[in-house]
Design a protein around this motif. Sequence first.
Motif, PDB file in Angstrom:
ATOM      1  N   ILE A  67       2.091  -5.606   9.599  1.00  0.00           N
ATOM      2  CA  ILE A  67       2.141  -4.438   8.611  1.00  0.00           C
ATOM      3  C   ILE A  67       3.790  -3.944   8.905  1.00  0.00           C
ATOM      4  N   LYS A  68       4.408  -3.837   7.875  1.00  0.00           N
ATOM      5  CA  LYS A  68       5.774  -3.164   7.801  1.00  0.00           C
ATOM      6  C   LYS A  68       5.934  -2.122   7.051  1.00  0.00           C
ATOM      7  N   LEU A  69       6.638  -1.272   7.650  1.00  0.00           N
ATOM      8  CA  LEU A  69       6.589   0.290   7.086  1.00  0.00           C
ATOM      9  C   LEU A  69       8.109   0.336   6.465  1.00  0.00           C
ATOM     10  N   SER A  70       7.985   1.146   5.183  1.00  0.00           N
ATOM     11  CA  SER A  70       9.379   1.144   4.323  1.00  0.00           C
ATOM     12  C   SER A  70       9.194   2.483   3.922  1.00  0.00           C
ATOM     13  N   GLY A  71      10.554   3.182   3.899  1.00  0.00           N
ATOM     14  CA  GLY A  71      10.826   4.478   3.343  1.00  0.00           C
ATOM     15  C   GLY A  71      10.310   5.701   4.107  1.00  0.00           C
ATOM     16  N   GLU A 128       8.080  -2.913  12.281  1.00  0.00           N
ATOM     17  CA  GLU A 128       9.547  -3.265  11.566  1.00  0.00           C
ATOM     18  C   GLU A 128       9.385  -2.400  10.633  1.00  0.00           C
ATOM     19  N   THR A 129      10.545  -1.509  10.397  1.00  0.00           N
ATOM     20  CA  THR A 129      11.020  -0.773   9.256  1.00  0.00           C
ATOM     21  C   THR A 129      12.096  -1.031   8.568  1.00  0.00           C
ATOM     22  N   TYR A 130      11.799  -0.750   7.061  1.00  0.00           N
ATOM     23  CA  TYR A 130      12.931  -0.900   6.111  1.00  0.00           C
ATOM     24  C   TYR A 130      12.932   0.315   4.960  1.00  0.00           C
ATOM     25  N   ASP A 131      14.412   0.368   4.723  1.00  0.00           N
ATOM     26  CA  ASP A 131      14.647   1.544   3.965  1.00  0.00           C
ATOM     27  C   ASP A 131      13.975   1.467   2.373  1.00  0.00           C
ATOM     28  N   SER A 132      13.704   0.150   2.222  1.00  0.00           N
ATOM     29  CA  SER A 132      13.048   0.116   0.717  1.00  0.00           C
ATOM     30  C   SER A 132      11.777  -0.743   0.523  1.00  0.00           C
ATOM     31  N   GLU A 133      11.022  -0.486  -0.211  1.00  0.00           N
ATOM     32  CA  GLU A 133       9.974  -1.409  -0.504  1.00  0.00           C
ATOM     33  C   GLU A 133      10.365  -2.581  -0.822  1.00  0.00           C
ATOM     34  N   ALA A 134      11.300  -3.109  -1.530  1.00  0.00           N
ATOM     35  CA  ALA A 134      11.739  -4.596  -1.855  1.00  0.00           C
ATOM     36  C   ALA A 134      12.312  -5.009  -0.677  1.00  0.00           C
ATOM     37  N   VAL A 178       1.124  -6.753   5.251  1.00  0.00           N
ATOM     38  CA  VAL A 178       0.862  -5.619   4.568  1.00  0.00           C
ATOM     39  C   VAL A 178       2.430  -4.736   4.377  1.00  0.00           C
ATOM     40  N   VAL A 179       2.621  -4.188   3.342  1.00  0.00           N
ATOM     41  CA  VAL A 179       3.882  -3.081   3.221  1.00  0.00           C
ATOM     42  C   VAL A 179       3.453  -1.827   3.071  1.00  0.00           C
ATOM     43  N   LEU A 180       3.607  -1.017   4.022  1.00  0.00           N
ATOM     44  CA  LEU A 180       3.004   0.432   3.907  1.00  0.00           C
ATOM     45  C   LEU A 180       4.208   1.211   3.678  1.00  0.00           C
ATOM     46  N   VAL A 181       4.014   1.814   2.239  1.00  0.00           N
ATOM     47  CA  VAL A 181       5.230   2.553   1.697  1.00  0.00           C
ATOM     48  C   VAL A 181       4.883   3.931   1.976  1.00  0.00           C
ATOM     49  N   LEU A 182       5.760   4.722   2.838  1.00  0.00           N
ATOM     50  CA  LEU A 182       5.625   5.987   3.444  1.00  0.00           C
ATOM     51  C   LEU A 182       6.542   6.826   2.782  1.00  0.00           C
ATOM     52  N   ASP A 183       7.324   6.728   1.972  1.00  0.00           N
ATOM     53  CA  ASP A 183       8.342   7.853   1.437  1.00  0.00           C
ATOM     54  C   ASP A 183       7.709   9.099   0.766  1.00  0.00           C
ATOM     55  N   GLN A 184       6.283   9.126   0.566  1.00  0.00           N
ATOM     56  CA  GLN A 184       5.803  10.338   0.444  1.00  0.00           C
ATOM     57  C   GLN A 184       4.798  10.744   1.429  1.00  0.00           C
ATOM     58  N   VAL A 185       5.013  10.346   2.699  1.00  0.00           N
ATOM     59  CA  VAL A 185       4.347  10.852   3.757  1.00  0.00           C
ATOM     60  C   VAL A 185       5.217  11.798   4.616  1.00  0.00           C
ATOM     61  N   ALA A 186       5.103  12.993   4.597  1.00  0.00           N
ATOM     62  CA  ALA A 186       5.717  13.873   5.593  1.00  0.00           C
ATOM     63  C   ALA A 186       5.453  13.872   6.833  1.00  0.00           C
ATOM     64  N   PHE A 187       4.232  13.811   7.030  1.00  0.00           N
ATOM     65  CA  PHE A 187       3.670  14.014   8.505  1.00  0.00           C
ATOM     66  C   PHE A 187       2.494  13.076   9.183  1.00  0.00           C
ATOM     67  N   ILE A 188       2.655  12.664  10.466  1.00  0.00           N
ATOM     68  CA  ILE A 188       1.708  11.781  10.936  1.00  0.00           C
ATOM     69  C   ILE A 188       1.484  12.216  12.353  1.00  0.00           C
ATOM     70  N   VAL A 221       0.997  -1.060  -0.019  1.00  0.00           N
ATOM     71  CA  VAL A 221      -0.255  -0.160   0.113  1.00  0.00           C
ATOM     72  C   VAL A 221       1.001   1.306   0.162  1.00  0.00           C
ATOM     73  N   ARG A 222       0.923   1.936  -1.204  1.00  0.00           N
ATOM     74  CA  ARG A 222       1.670   3.341  -1.161  1.00  0.00           C
ATOM     75  C   ARG A 222       0.844   4.510  -0.721  1.00  0.00           C
ATOM     76  N   CYS A 223       1.344   5.043   0.132  1.00  0.00           N
ATOM     77  CA  CYS A 223       0.649   6.570   0.710  1.00  0.00           C
ATOM     78  C   CYS A 223       1.163   7.596   0.022  1.00  0.00           C
TER      79      CYS A 223
END
Length: 239
Positions: A77-81, A100-106, A45-55, A16-18
Amino acid sequence: MPLSMNSRPVGGVVVVRCNGRIVAGAELFSLQSHIGDVLPKHCDVVLVLDQVAFIDSSGLGALVRMVSTARAKGGDIKLSGLQQHVRKTLEMTHLLPLFETYDSEAEAILAAYLGSRYSKEKSSDARFRVLCVYDSVEVCAFLSEVLCRAGYNTLTTGNVGDAMLLLRAINAKLIILGASMQTVHGKSTRKVFEEIDPSVSLVVLDEDFDRQDPGECITTLLKSIRSMSGAQSAHSKLS
């Protein structure tokens, strides 16, 4: 900026890219609704947050609840970017170790497949594993259901890049490939797959597969799969 999301399945994981902010109000309701629709079908679920600037606080609370829900079902649910500000917020609130956080989606996708749940599935499921790569969600759903009912452990994805990730993670024995996907970045897709696993077999579907008589085309496909699975089994016994 209003929160927008798009999802794609990568085998049994959904990415899921946000884009936007995860804050109280319509944005948070949208995310909760989206994840709520996803979790019953995909525990991971992999939640891609590289385009999310604020939570905000409500957004963090929602993430905590969604992760807890996923883990209660045996998934995650893993967080990336993570952007720097979002990561700092998680650190300051002492919530970073929860996720669980990761630098990249892959990296996040591979972690989902190489984690304990998938390792257990791989060790206990002796069925012949098939990976279907086709650029139509409907055809992927059709192939998955038919092949699973025929006794094969089947995963599907809609692009070659994701298929490369899955091949590294799941040890597929056979790849079924859409005719329009035989090259990637100017290189033969077959060669790309063989570089990852030289032993994997490949079946390329006809260009008009999606318009053929379903009964006839599946009968032909199953014959090919049975032939290849039988040959691989015989080779394994000899080895």
